[in-house]
Design a protein around this motif. Structure first.
Motif, PDB file in Angstrom:
ATOM      1  N   PHE A 243       0.831  -1.198   0.000  1.00  0.00           N
ATOM      2  CA  PHE A 243       0.000   0.000   0.000  1.00  0.00           C
ATOM      3  C   PHE A 243       0.870   1.254   0.000  1.00  0.00           C
ATOM      4  O   PHE A 243       0.528   2.257  -0.640  1.00  0.00           O
ATOM      5  N   GLY A 244       1.983   1.215   0.716  1.00  0.00           N
ATOM      6  CA  GLY A 244       2.889   2.362   0.730  1.00  0.00           C
ATOM      7  C   GLY A 244       3.462   2.643  -0.643  1.00  0.00           C
ATOM      8  O   GLY A 244       3.524   3.802  -1.085  1.00  0.00           O
ATOM      9  N   GLU A 245       3.848   1.596  -1.334  1.00  0.00           N
ATOM     10  CA  GLU A 245       4.343   1.716  -2.704  1.00  0.00           C
ATOM     11  C   GLU A 245       3.267   2.291  -3.612  1.00  0.00           C
ATOM     12  O   GLU A 245       3.522   3.196  -4.424  1.00  0.00           O
ATOM     13  N   GLY A 246       2.047   1.773  -3.464  1.00  0.00           N
ATOM     14  CA  GLY A 246       0.959   2.230  -4.318  1.00  0.00           C
ATOM     15  C   GLY A 246       0.634   3.698  -4.116  1.00  0.00           C
ATOM     16  O   GLY A 246       0.343   4.419  -5.074  1.00  0.00           O
ATOM     17  N   MET A 247       0.693   4.166  -2.868  1.00  0.00           N
ATOM     18  CA  MET A 247       0.413   5.576  -2.597  1.00  0.00           C
ATOM     19  C   MET A 247       1.449   6.476  -3.263  1.00  0.00           C
ATOM     20  O   MET A 247       1.109   7.512  -3.843  1.00  0.00           O
ATOM     21  N   GLN A 248       2.703   6.098  -3.204  1.00  0.00           N
ATOM     22  CA  GLN A 248       3.752   6.905  -3.837  1.00  0.00           C
ATOM     23  C   GLN A 248       3.586   6.918  -5.357  1.00  0.00           C
ATOM     24  O   GLN A 248       3.877   7.920  -6.012  1.00  0.00           O
ATOM     25  N   ALA A 421      -3.616   0.757  -4.238  1.00  0.00           N
ATOM     26  CA  ALA A 421      -3.866  -0.380  -3.346  1.00  0.00           C
ATOM     27  C   ALA A 421      -3.157  -1.650  -3.800  1.00  0.00           C
ATOM     28  O   ALA A 421      -2.613  -2.393  -2.974  1.00  0.00           O
ATOM     29  N   THR A 422      -3.188  -1.921  -5.089  1.00  0.00           N
ATOM     30  CA  THR A 422      -2.533  -3.108  -5.631  1.00  0.00           C
ATOM     31  C   THR A 422      -1.578  -2.648  -6.736  1.00  0.00           C
ATOM     32  O   THR A 422      -1.930  -2.659  -7.912  1.00  0.00           O
ATOM     33  N   PRO A 423      -0.381  -2.217  -6.363  1.00  0.00           N
ATOM     34  CA  PRO A 423       0.534  -1.661  -7.362  1.00  0.00           C
ATOM     35  C   PRO A 423       0.957  -2.688  -8.399  1.00  0.00           C
ATOM     36  O   PRO A 423       0.767  -3.903  -8.235  1.00  0.00           O
TER      37      PRO A 423
END
Length: 507
Positions: A243-248, A421-423
């Motif tokens: 999720f952190g990756e997806g937000m960025q 949410a799902t990068p």
């Protein structure tokens, strides 16, 4: 290090040809009737099925699964059934066929299939479970941790949730609320409907459920569409950290959108200034929460409102209000509590903790938080923090299902390049695991969800072309960016889109 997983798959020849149509199922054992009052519709039918709680003891305790049907509009063209899961874990599925149809799905799809929804085991109308959560516990994502001590505090909160689950009346049932058992329930639904095979559309977590079904029951799959793809390990510690990756990946889309509208919202005249406003608000709310919003709630609320570009105005209004020391729009920074929320949350926890064994050591989470706070500073300090599974009372009853490239070539994966949410990394992982069984369509678009009519026409067209004509790309496909068409939605489509957005904002 990835877990070594058990897989039992039938040897099925690979094929790239369409599965032959079968218009007439064998005898169905389902008795259709009216749906529960909260999903009642003149055209939606519902029924209940009994399934084993524990499939190792098929003659033991039974639970009820509630299913729905939106019948094919043309019996002569009917191909079979299209089963849905809108995500979660714990997402409400009973009304989803009607919601999807109201979004503007082509009439050809509605003629080809009976659209089948269901509340997964443990959820709402399907033998609901509960962890007796307090209102402040319903947002399961841990708080944003700025240091090691705040990880310890999060661990105590997570432990309390795990203990409440273990002490609840549902405790004996929770270990059986897993993805593998839900996939087995799906095959019970298929058999009860008298169908040789089922087609499937899964969104978000529903992609993992569909992939598990396609791995456990490859011969029973027809056309399988997985939209916004979770990685091959399911919803585990690796996936929640993504999720952190997806937000960025996604935030620059909102920053650009808001900068263009600086004269309206005052969030920054450039994307960099909008990003600075995010940090300013997060830091301010860390020190002095306002209107029930602290820094952690602000970060995670912002994340959830990037799932759909349709929600950008609400997100901008929330920021604008907080900047001006005013209350943000109701429900913008915090999800509303609804009737079935207890069962949805308890099911989510059970699936997360029952599918995979999570790390137990607080030091592991302290290390993860430090890494993700540096790599993904916007929300990484929250999503890498301690979840209830670190203190779950029971170990998983069986290993997770391993995806395999052995089976029919009938999976279509569709994925946005900038999914919060799902990068993309999870989709690529799943694509590799399935090999020639799958094709991947990537879309130059931000947000969570491709197969919705008001989004990218190339991505949506790939989904419809496969469901109606059985045609997948010969190789993986790329869809370029398109102008967003959401402004042309009808009132009915806007309402349906809002329901989809609420479903997707799970944490």
């Amino acid at each position: 290090m990835r877990k070594q997983l058990l897989v039992v798959l039938a040897a099925v020849a690979l094929t790239t040809t369409a599965v032959p149509a079968y218009a007439t199922p064998s005898k169905s054992s389902v008795t259709w009737g009216a749906c529960p009052a909260d999903v009642a519709s003149p055209i939606l039918q519902c029924a209940s099925l009994e399934v084993p709680l524990d499939y190792r003891q098929p003659d033991g305790k039974k639970i009820s699964i509630e299913i729905s049907r939106l019948p094919s509009t043309d019996a002569a063209k009917r191909r079979g059934v299209l089963l849905f899961n809108p995500g979660g874990p714990g997402g409400l599925g009973l009304a989803f066929p009607l919601t999807w149809a109201r979004l503007g799905v082509p009439s050809s799809v509605l003629a080809e299939y009976d659209l089948i929804g269901f509340d997964p085991r443990g959820v709402d109308h399907s033998s609901p479970v509960s962890c007796d959560l307090k209102p402040e516990q319903l947002s399961l994502a841990p708080k944003y941790a700025h240091d090691r001590e705040e990880v310890v505090q999060a661990s105590e909160s997570a432990k309390q949730i795990a203990q409440q689950c273990a002490a609840s009346a549902s405790a004996p049932i929770l270990p059986y609320i897993t993805t593998a058992n839900t996939a087995r329930d799906m095959d019970q639904i298929r058999a009860a409907l008298g169908e040789q095979k089922i087609s499937y559309f899964g969104l978000s977590y529903g992609t993992y459920l569909g992939a598990v079904y396609a791995s456990m029951f490859p011969d029973q799959t027809d056309r399988v569409v997985l939209d916004s793809v979770v990685g091959s390990t399911g919803v585990d510690v690796t996936t929640v950290r993504r999720f952190g990756e997806g937000m960025q990946d996604r935030f620059p889309d909102f920053a650009k959108w808001a900068a263009i509208r600086h004269s309206i919202y005052g969030l920054g005249a450039t994307p960099a200034e909008v990003a600075a406003t995010f940090s300013k608000l997060a830091d301010r709310l860390d020190e002095q929460p306002a209107w029930g919003v602290d820094g952690s709630t602000f970060r995670l609320g912002t994340h959830s409102l990037t799932y759909q570009t349709l929600a950008f105005p609400v997100l901008a209004q929330a920021w604008q209000a907080l900047l001006n020391n005013q209350a943000p729009p109701a429900g913008s920074m915090r999800l509303p509590v609804t009737g079935p929320e207890q069962s949805q949350r308890a099911t989510m926890i059970s699936v997360l903790c029952g599918d995979n064994a999570w790390p137990r050591s607080i030091s592991t989470y302290q290390r993860n938080v430090a890494e993700d706070r540096a790599a993904y500073p916007m929300i990484g300090g929250a999503t890498a923090n301690v979840w209830p599974c670190a203190h779950w009372a029971a170990q998983p009853l069986e290993p997770p299902v391993q995806f395999s490239d052995q089976g029919p070539s009938n999976l279509l994966l569709v994925q946005n390049l900038r999914d919060p949410a799902t990068p993309l990394s999870g989709a690529l992982e799943t694509r590799e695991a399935f090999g020639d069984r799958a094709r991947l369509v990537t879309v130059d678009q931000g947000g969570h969800g491709v197969g919705l009519p008001y989004l990218n026409s190339c991505g949506f067209g790939a989904v419809i072309n496969y469901l109606v004509n059985g045609t997948r790309p010969d190789t993986d496909k790329y869809c370029g960016a398109e102008a967003n068409a959401t402004r042309s939605l009808t009132a009915q489509q806007q309402q349906a889109a809002g329901k989809v957005m609420d479903q997707l904002r799970r944490f």
